[in-house]
Each structure stands twice: as structure tokens, then as C-alpha cells.
Design a protein around this motif. Structure first.
Motif, PDB file in Angstrom:
ATOM      1  N   UNK A 234       4.270   2.068   0.397  1.00 47.68           N
ATOM      2  CA  UNK A 234       4.980   3.008   1.256  1.00 47.68           C
ATOM      3  C   UNK A 234       6.218   3.315   0.848  1.00 47.68           C
ATOM      4  N   UNK A 235       7.084   2.601   0.682  1.00 47.61           N
ATOM      5  CA  UNK A 235       8.514   2.974   0.039  1.00 47.61           C
ATOM      6  C   UNK A 235       8.403   3.918  -0.947  1.00 47.61           C
ATOM      7  N   UNK A 236       7.504   3.448  -2.005  1.00 48.25           N
ATOM      8  CA  UNK A 236       7.471   4.234  -3.277  1.00 48.25           C
ATOM      9  C   UNK A 236       6.905   5.719  -2.694  1.00 48.25           C
ATOM     10  N   UNK A 237       6.014   5.708  -1.873  1.00 50.95           N
ATOM     11  CA  UNK A 237       5.711   7.004  -1.373  1.00 50.95           C
ATOM     12  C   UNK A 237       6.574   7.968  -0.969  1.00 50.95           C
ATOM     13  N   UNK A 238       7.560   7.346  -0.118  1.00 53.78           N
ATOM     14  CA  UNK A 238       8.856   8.173   0.380  1.00 53.78           C
ATOM     15  C   UNK A 238       9.419   8.608  -0.722  1.00 53.78           C
ATOM     16  N   UNK A 239       9.817   7.630  -1.762  1.00 49.99           N
ATOM     17  CA  UNK A 239      10.879   8.017  -2.796  1.00 49.99           C
ATOM     18  C   UNK A 239       9.873   9.254  -3.467  1.00 49.99           C
ATOM     19  N   UNK A 240       8.624   9.093  -3.817  1.00 51.05           N
ATOM     20  CA  UNK A 240       7.891  10.196  -4.484  1.00 51.05           C
ATOM     21  C   UNK A 240       8.078  11.454  -3.745  1.00 51.05           C
ATOM     22  N   UNK A 241       7.878  11.508  -2.271  1.00 56.26           N
ATOM     23  CA  UNK A 241       7.815  12.698  -1.679  1.00 56.26           C
ATOM     24  C   UNK A 241       9.197  13.597  -1.624  1.00 56.26           C
ATOM     25  N   UNK A 242      10.186  12.637  -1.675  1.00 50.39           N
ATOM     26  CA  UNK A 242      11.582  13.058  -1.564  1.00 50.39           C
ATOM     27  C   UNK A 242      11.812  13.846  -2.918  1.00 50.39           C
TER      28      UNK A 242
END
Length: 402
Positions: free
Chosen positions: A207-215
């Protein structure tokens, strides 16, 4: 809802209600303990941060330390419950209200979103807010401890567990089911491969990586963007149930994710790291067998030298802003736990762990301190709060300043 007396009723470490005035006082006391590092400069852009998991423990401490010490603007995300006819709101609800008020009075631009950090809709809401108010961010602090997660890609809900891996584990722990905490031994069955995988899904780095990807996809990462996920290693005494168990597997995945993100962010001069923090009394930690006893013994050894989440969060911001040089280990992790894992400290804690017995637990472990810290998680046992006076539990979620 009308005012009423709010008392610390519950089972063991779990209380049913939270005290609004106590939660507010805790936040104000934390705010007052942080020394501003830099004066405001007219017209100068302040750093912007997103803190995922902003209402409790290290996440809340990170918000308060960043806002108070460095004047950081941003958005905090958490998942809290409002009051009902039968229950007060969660403690994090009241703490967020108090944090928002202090930030606003200090002239900071902070918004708080209440929602499931794992959900795509929540991510979209937070990113829209960041884009509208700031146009980009400098820091993402990821501090999520959750019992379950619904994968937005599959719709499947994964449940995290706290179990050893490979073999069962017998450990000493504190039993809080009676009138007074008591020492006992328990046996914890090993987790299965499926439970290990589910725990990684919930508490790992996906989920951390998904946040970075979304940003990244929204073009919100500013040059030099830094992201940090908060982690824990802990003592060899707790390793079988923690670092070598299902939770430890998730933390290892979190640290592997940091290495991947760090490579991905190099193009903008960015960086991704985990921060290994020291032991603390949090709602998450009270659920782990043996941790309550270990932290009580640690306090018995160190006394006031135990470093609070706020102290460690101040240090984290000093490192991230370049005021102090980064203290990294061989795996590229920020180490804020050296005070806990000092060999001399661990030697003394180990001696107490091996010697502790029902008749000596009160002498070797600071159980009163630990119990009080747990009650403070819900706004109780806070000096200066009149608990005999009625309180209003129905308080609105803070709205962003215009």
C-alpha cells in the motif's frame, strides 16, 4: 448528544470510551514540548507533507513535531469513528480535532481526512486535496498499523495475525484480565503460510508503494521528495513473536519496498527509507503477546530515559530536513532505536526478563507506568483534567481552513 461523565470502562487494555478533554490535553502537552527550530520567513514556501496514519502513536507525533518544529503544511489521513448514542468517538477523533486547532492557531495549513487508507476512493480524495491546496508535496510519512485490508485490485479482504513462524512459541506476558496485571505464560501457535502472506498484504509495503505511485501519476512529487515508512525491529526477547513472526515478515517486505521505491525516485532526486523506531506504548503494541511485559521491563531499566514517540519524531524531522546527518544502518534504514537496543540496556532487560516471577514482577517491571500509558491512549490519567466534570463527546471533524 448531551454532556456526561466519561469513565475508563473496558476489558484489559481495551477501553470502550475515550475522554475528549484528556485527548486534547495530551496533544497540547506534546505541542508545548516541541521547540520550534526555524522562524517563519514571509513569502517563503513551507515544506508540505502527507502523513498516512496521523491520529495515534508515531503518526500523530510526526504531525505535531513537523508542524510545531518546522512549520510544515500538509494533510493527515486516519480512520476514526465518531461518537454514537452508546459510545464516545475514538481517541484519535478527539486528538485530530486538537491537532487541527493548534495547527490553525499557529498559521499552518493542515487538513485531516477520515477514511480507509487502503481504498482507492480515499487516495483520490487525499490527492485531490493535496493538488488543490499545495500543488505538490515534499514528504510522505507512512505509519499504518491495521488489522485488515481490502485489496482494491481484487476486492479480497486480508486479515493480519500476530503469530510466530515455523514453530509455536511460549512466552511470558502480562495478564490484564483481573483487578491487577499479573505475570503468566502463554503458548502461541505458529502462523500458516497463508496467514503470513495475508499479514504481508496488510502490513507490508504494497500500500505504501501504491501511495507513491498515485502521487507520481498525479505529478505531485516535488524534486527531492522523501518518503519514510515507520518500522520496528525490537529486542531478541520479542523476536520470535515479532521480528521473526508474521509481523516481522511484513516489516521485512516494507524494507524491501523501500529499496525499490528508492531506485524509482532517483530520477527526481528523491529518496525512500524505513525508519526503525524504538519501543512505545501504542494501541497496536498492546495486542502483541509479551510486548507489555518487555516494555515495562525496559522502563524499569531506563526510567525517564525511555524516548517517547514525540522525541523520536522530532529527531526524524531533524534528519529529514538536514539539520542532522542521516543515521543509517547497513541496510539503509534510519535508526531511532539505538537507545533501546544498546547492548548494556538489552543485557539488563534480559536479566530482568529471565528473573521475573509473579512475586517480583512489580519490582522489576514498571507496570504502573505502562498501565497509565495505556489509559492515556484513551485520554485518561492525564494530569490537569477534571474527570469528575461532564464532557461533551459529540464533536465535529475539523474542516480545512479557507
Amino acid at each position: 448528544m448531551t454532556e456526561r461523565l466519561i469513565e475508563p470502562r473496558g476489558r484489559g487494555f481495551l477501553l470502550f470510551d475515550s475522554h475528549p478533554a484528556g485527548c486534547e490535553k495530551i496533544v497540547r502537552d506534546m505541542w508545548d514540548r516541541v521547540t520550534p527550530a526555524v522562524p517563519d520567513k514571509e513569502g517563503e514556501r513551507r515544506p508540505v507533507a502527507l502523513v498516512v496514519g496521523s491520529s495515534a502513536g508515531y503518526g500523530m507525533a510526526t504531525v505535531i513535531a513537523g508542524v510545531r518544529r518546522y512549520g510544515i503544511d500538509g494533510v493527515g489521513l486516519c480512520f476514526e469513528r465518531p461518537s454514537t448514542e452508546r459510545r464516545t468517538a475514538t481517541a484519535g477523533w478527539y486528538r485530530t480535532i486538537a491537532t487541527a486547532e493548534l495547527a490553525a492557531k499557529a498559521g499552518r495549513d493542515w487538513s485531516f481526512v477520515n477514511g480507509d487508507a487502503f481504498a482507492d476512493d480515499t487516495k483520490a480524495q487525499v490527492l485531490d486535496l493535496l493538488a488543490e491546496r499545495f500543488g505538490g508535496i515534499d514528504h510522505l510519512i507512512y505509519s499504518v498499523a491495521a488489522p485488515r485490508r481490502t485489496d482494491p485490485a481484487t476486492g479480497r479482504t486480508h486479515q493480519s495475525v500476530i503469530q510466530p513462524l515455523g514453530a509455536g512459541y511460549r512466552t511470558k506476558t502480562l495478564d490484564v484480565g483481573g483487578d491487577e496485571p499479573a505475570l503468566k505464560e502463554i503458548w502461541v501457535e505458529p502462523g500458516s503460510n497463508t496467514e503470513r502472506a495475508d499479514t504481508i498484504k496488510v502490513m507490508g509495503g504494497e500500500d505504501w508503494a501504491l501511495w507513491v505511485d498515485a502521487l507520481t501519476d498525479r505529478g505531485l512529487l516535488r524534486p527531492g521528495f522523501t518518503t519514510v515508512a515507520l518500522s520496528y525491529i525490537g529486542s531478541h526477547l520479542t523476536a520470535p513473536i515479532y521480528r521473526d513472526g508474521t509481523i516481522g515478515a511484513a516489516k521485512a517486505h516494507l524494507e524491501e519496498t523501500a529499496l525499490t521505491l528508492n531506485r524509482d525516485l532517483s530520477g527526481i532526486g528523491g529518496r525512500a527509507m524505513t525508519s526503525v523506531n524504538g519501543a512505545a506504548v501504542t494501541q497496536a503494541s498492546t495486542a502483541i503477546p509479551g510486548i507489555a511485559l518487555y516494555v515495562s521491563l525496559l522502563r524499569g531499566v531506563l526510567g525517564e530515559a525511555v524516548r517517547s514517540p514525540l522525541q523520536q519524531s522530532v529527531e526524524l524531522w531533524d534528519l529529514l530536513t538536514g539539520v542532522q546527518a542521516l543515521d543509517l544502518d547497513d541496510h539503509g534504514r534510519i535508526r531511532l532505536d539505538r537507545w533501546e537496543l544498546n547492548p548494556l540496556v538489552q543485557e539488563q532487560v534480559t536479566e530482568r526478563w529471565e528473573a521475573v516471577a509473579p512475586g517480583t514482577v512489580g519490582d522489576l517491571a514498571d507496570i504502573d507506568w505502562f498501565t497509565s500509558k495505556v489509559r492515556r491512549l484513551y485520554g485518561f490519567d492525564v494530569p490537569g483534567v477534571n474527570y469528575s466534570a461532564p464532557s461533551e463527546p459529540d464533536m465535529p471533524w475539523p474542516t480545512p481552513a479557507e
